[in-house]
Write an enzyme that holds these catalytic residues in place. Structure first.
Site, PDB file in Angstrom:
ATOM      1  N   TYR A  15      14.277 108.600  71.749  1.00  0.00           N
ATOM      2  CA  TYR A  15      13.098 107.892  70.856  1.00  0.00           C
ATOM      3  C   TYR A  15      11.586 108.322  71.309  1.00  0.00           C
ATOM      4  O   TYR A  15      11.457 108.355  72.625  1.00  0.00           O
ATOM      5  CB  TYR A  15      13.151 106.183  70.889  1.00  0.00           C
ATOM      6  CG  TYR A  15      14.411 105.756  70.440  1.00  0.00           C
ATOM      7  CD1 TYR A  15      14.707 105.406  69.148  1.00  0.00           C
ATOM      8  CD2 TYR A  15      15.623 105.618  71.302  1.00  0.00           C
ATOM      9  CE1 TYR A  15      15.934 104.548  68.829  1.00  0.00           C
ATOM     10  CE2 TYR A  15      16.803 105.207  70.959  1.00  0.00           C
ATOM     11  CZ  TYR A  15      16.933 104.511  69.721  1.00  0.00           C
ATOM     12  OH  TYR A  15      17.957 103.954  69.232  1.00  0.00           O
TER      13      TYR A  15
ATOM     14  N   ASP B  66       8.478  93.080  69.796  1.00  0.00           N
ATOM     15  CA  ASP B  66       8.111  93.988  68.916  1.00  0.00           C
ATOM     16  C   ASP B  66       6.851  93.466  68.200  1.00  0.00           C
ATOM     17  O   ASP B  66       6.545  92.209  68.114  1.00  0.00           O
ATOM     18  CB  ASP B  66       8.966  94.848  67.946  1.00  0.00           C
ATOM     19  CG  ASP B  66       9.645  93.911  67.000  1.00  0.00           C
ATOM     20  OD1 ASP B  66       9.260  93.084  66.739  1.00  0.00           O
ATOM     21  OD2 ASP B  66      10.867  94.175  66.531  1.00  0.00           O
TER      22      ASP B  66
ATOM     23  N   ARG C 138      12.785  98.063  72.502  1.00  0.00           N
ATOM     24  CA  ARG C 138      12.280  96.808  72.640  1.00  0.00           C
ATOM     25  C   ARG C 138      12.358  95.973  74.099  1.00  0.00           C
ATOM     26  O   ARG C 138      11.185  95.378  74.358  1.00  0.00           O
ATOM     27  CB  ARG C 138      12.625  95.540  71.410  1.00  0.00           C
ATOM     28  CG  ARG C 138      12.330  96.357  70.073  1.00  0.00           C
ATOM     29  CD  ARG C 138      12.647  95.143  68.983  1.00  0.00           C
ATOM     30  NE  ARG C 138      14.090  95.349  68.963  1.00  0.00           N
ATOM     31  CZ  ARG C 138      14.853  94.161  68.561  1.00  0.00           C
ATOM     32  NH1 ARG C 138      14.464  93.037  68.151  1.00  0.00           N
ATOM     33  NH2 ARG C 138      16.339  94.447  68.475  1.00  0.00           N
TER      34      ARG C 138
ATOM     35  N   ASP D 260      15.602  99.315  63.473  1.00  0.00           N
ATOM     36  CA  ASP D 260      15.000  98.236  62.952  1.00  0.00           C
ATOM     37  C   ASP D 260      14.239  98.622  61.686  1.00  0.00           C
ATOM     38  O   ASP D 260      13.771  99.704  61.600  1.00  0.00           O
ATOM     39  CB  ASP D 260      14.050  97.734  64.150  1.00  0.00           C
ATOM     40  CG  ASP D 260      14.996  96.927  65.137  1.00  0.00           C
ATOM     41  OD1 ASP D 260      16.119  96.634  65.024  1.00  0.00           O
ATOM     42  OD2 ASP D 260      14.419  97.165  66.183  1.00  0.00           O
TER      43      ASP D 260
END
Length: 326
Positions: free
Chosen positions: A69, A83, A180, A41
C-alpha cells in the site's frame, strides 16, 4: 453467450464500497458468480481482485497473498475509526516538533513479525457479530491482538501543516494487516495520536494496480471493456505449474488422479500413452508441499493439484469443467 470465467483486476475508485463494485461487475458481465479476494475500505483506492465464474473458486489461493500500500498518515490527531472518516478522539495535539528521526525510531517496533490489535471498526466477528456493528451500536469492543508481518514500513515524504505532521508511507504486509492500525499505533508511540488520511493498494502478490481497469459506477455508462485474466494465467502467477495432456486434463476434470512423469532421461523409452506427462516446476519444492496449477496443452487451467508424496500422483483439489477452462 457463454458465462465468463477468470480473474478481474479492478482499480477501485474512492467512496465506493468493494461490495458496490462486485454488484456492478455482476451487472456488467451478466453473472451472479462474482467474488473478491479481500475488500478495501470505501475511502481507499487501488487494486481489488475479483473472481468471475469458476474464478471465484481460485480466490482461496489469492486471499493470503502479501499486499503493498501507499498511505498518508496524519500525526497530531486520533479518530474513532483510525482514519479520516471517524470522529476525533479528544483535542488535537501539536505534532509540529516531532522530528523524522523520532518517527523512524517509532517505526522500528512496527516492522517485522508483530502483534497488532485490529481497528475497532474492522469486519472481524465478535461472538458472531461484526466488530464495526457492535462499535456503532455503542458497545465497548475489545479485539485480541493478532500476529501479522510488516516487511516494509517506510516514510517517503513528509509535510508540516499547522500543528500536524503528514507522512507519506509505503507498507508491504501480510494479509490481515490493518494499515489504519499502523497509523494509530505510530501516533500512540509518538504520544500525539495518528490516523490514516489516504490509502491505495498498489500490489497483491504478483498482481499490480497498473494492470487493473476502472469499473464505472451506475449512471456512468455500461459500455465498458472488462478484460479477464484467464484462470491458467492467474494461477500460474501464484503457484508452480505442471503441464498435462488433454487426456489427463479430462481425467482431472472428473476428479481422477493422474500420474506425473518426470522428464525422461536421454534415449529413454517414451512414456506410456495413458500417463499424463508432467514436469513439476522446481519452485514447488518437495512433493506435496504446495498446490500446483495443472495446465492443459493450450495453457488453460484444468485443475489445482497436489502431488502425492512417494507415488508421483497428482490429486485434484480444485477441478475446472472443460467449458470453463481459460
Amino acid at each position: 453467450m457463454s458465462a465468463p470465467h477468470g480473474v478481474l483486476l479492478v482499480d477501485k475508485a474512492p467512496d465506493r464500497t468493494s461490495h458496490d463494485v462486485v454488484a456492478r461487475v455482476r451487472w456488467l458481465l451478466g453473472t451472479k458468480k462474482v467474488g473478491h479476494a479481500g475488500t478495501l475500505d470505501p475511502m481507499a483506492t487501488g487494486l481489488l481482485i475479483l473472481g468471475i465464474g469458476q474464478g471465484t473458486r481460485l480466490l482461496t489461493h489469492l486471499v493470503g497473498l502479501p499486499k503493498t500500500y501507499t498511505a498518508t498518515i496524519r500525526l497530531g490527531a486520533a479518530t474513532t475509526t483510525d482514519d479520516r472518516e471517524g470522529e476525533p478522539i479528544g483535542p488535537a495535539r501539536d505534532a509540529s516538533g516531532i522530528s523524522l528521526a523520532q518517527v523512524e525510531a517509532a517505526l522500528a517496533p512496527l516492522r517485522g513479525d508483530i502483534l497488532q490489535v485490529p481497528s475497532t471498526v474492522s469486519a472481524i466477528k465478535v461472538d458472531g457479530k461484526r466488530a464495526y456493528a457492535r462499535a456503532r451500536a455503542g458497545e465497548d469492543v475489545q479485539l485480541a491482538a493478532r500476529p501479522v508481518t510488516i516487511s516494509r514500513f517506510a516514510v517517503t515524504a513528509s509535510r508540516r501543516e499547522g500543528g500536524f505532521l503528514d507522512l507519506d508511507a509505503v507498507v508491504t504486509c501480510s494479509s490481515g494487516t490493518y494499515v489504519r492500525a499502523l497509523a494509530r499505533d505510530l501516533g500512540t508511540a509518538l504520544g500525539v495520536g495518528g490516523h490514516l488520511t489516504a490509502l491505495r493498494r498498489e500490489e497483491v502478490g504478483p498482481f499490480r494496480v497498473g494492470e487493473s481497469v476502472h469499473v464505472p459506477a451506475r449512471g456512468e455508462g455500461d459500455d465498458v471493456d472488462l478484460p479477464l485474466l484467464g484462470l491458467g494465467a492467474a494461477a500460474s502467477r501464484v503457484m508452480p505449474t505442471v503441464p498435462v495432456d488433454e487426456a489427463a486434463a479430462r481425467d482431472l476434470g472428473h476428479g481422477k488422479q493422474v500420474r506425473a512423469l518426470r522428464p525422461a532421461a536421454p534415449d529413454a523409452a517414451p512414456a506410456a500413452a495413458d500417463a499424463a506427462p508432467a514436469a513439476a516446476d522446481a519452485a514447488a519444492g518437495p512433493a506435496g508441499e504446495s498446490p500446483r496449477a495443472a495446465l492443459d496443452p493450450a495453457g488453460h487451467l484444468a485443475a489445482v493439484v497436489r502431488e502425492e508424496p512417494g507415488d508421483g500422483l497428482l490429486r485434484p483439489v480444485l477441478v475446472v469443467p472443460p467449458e470453463a477452462r481459460t
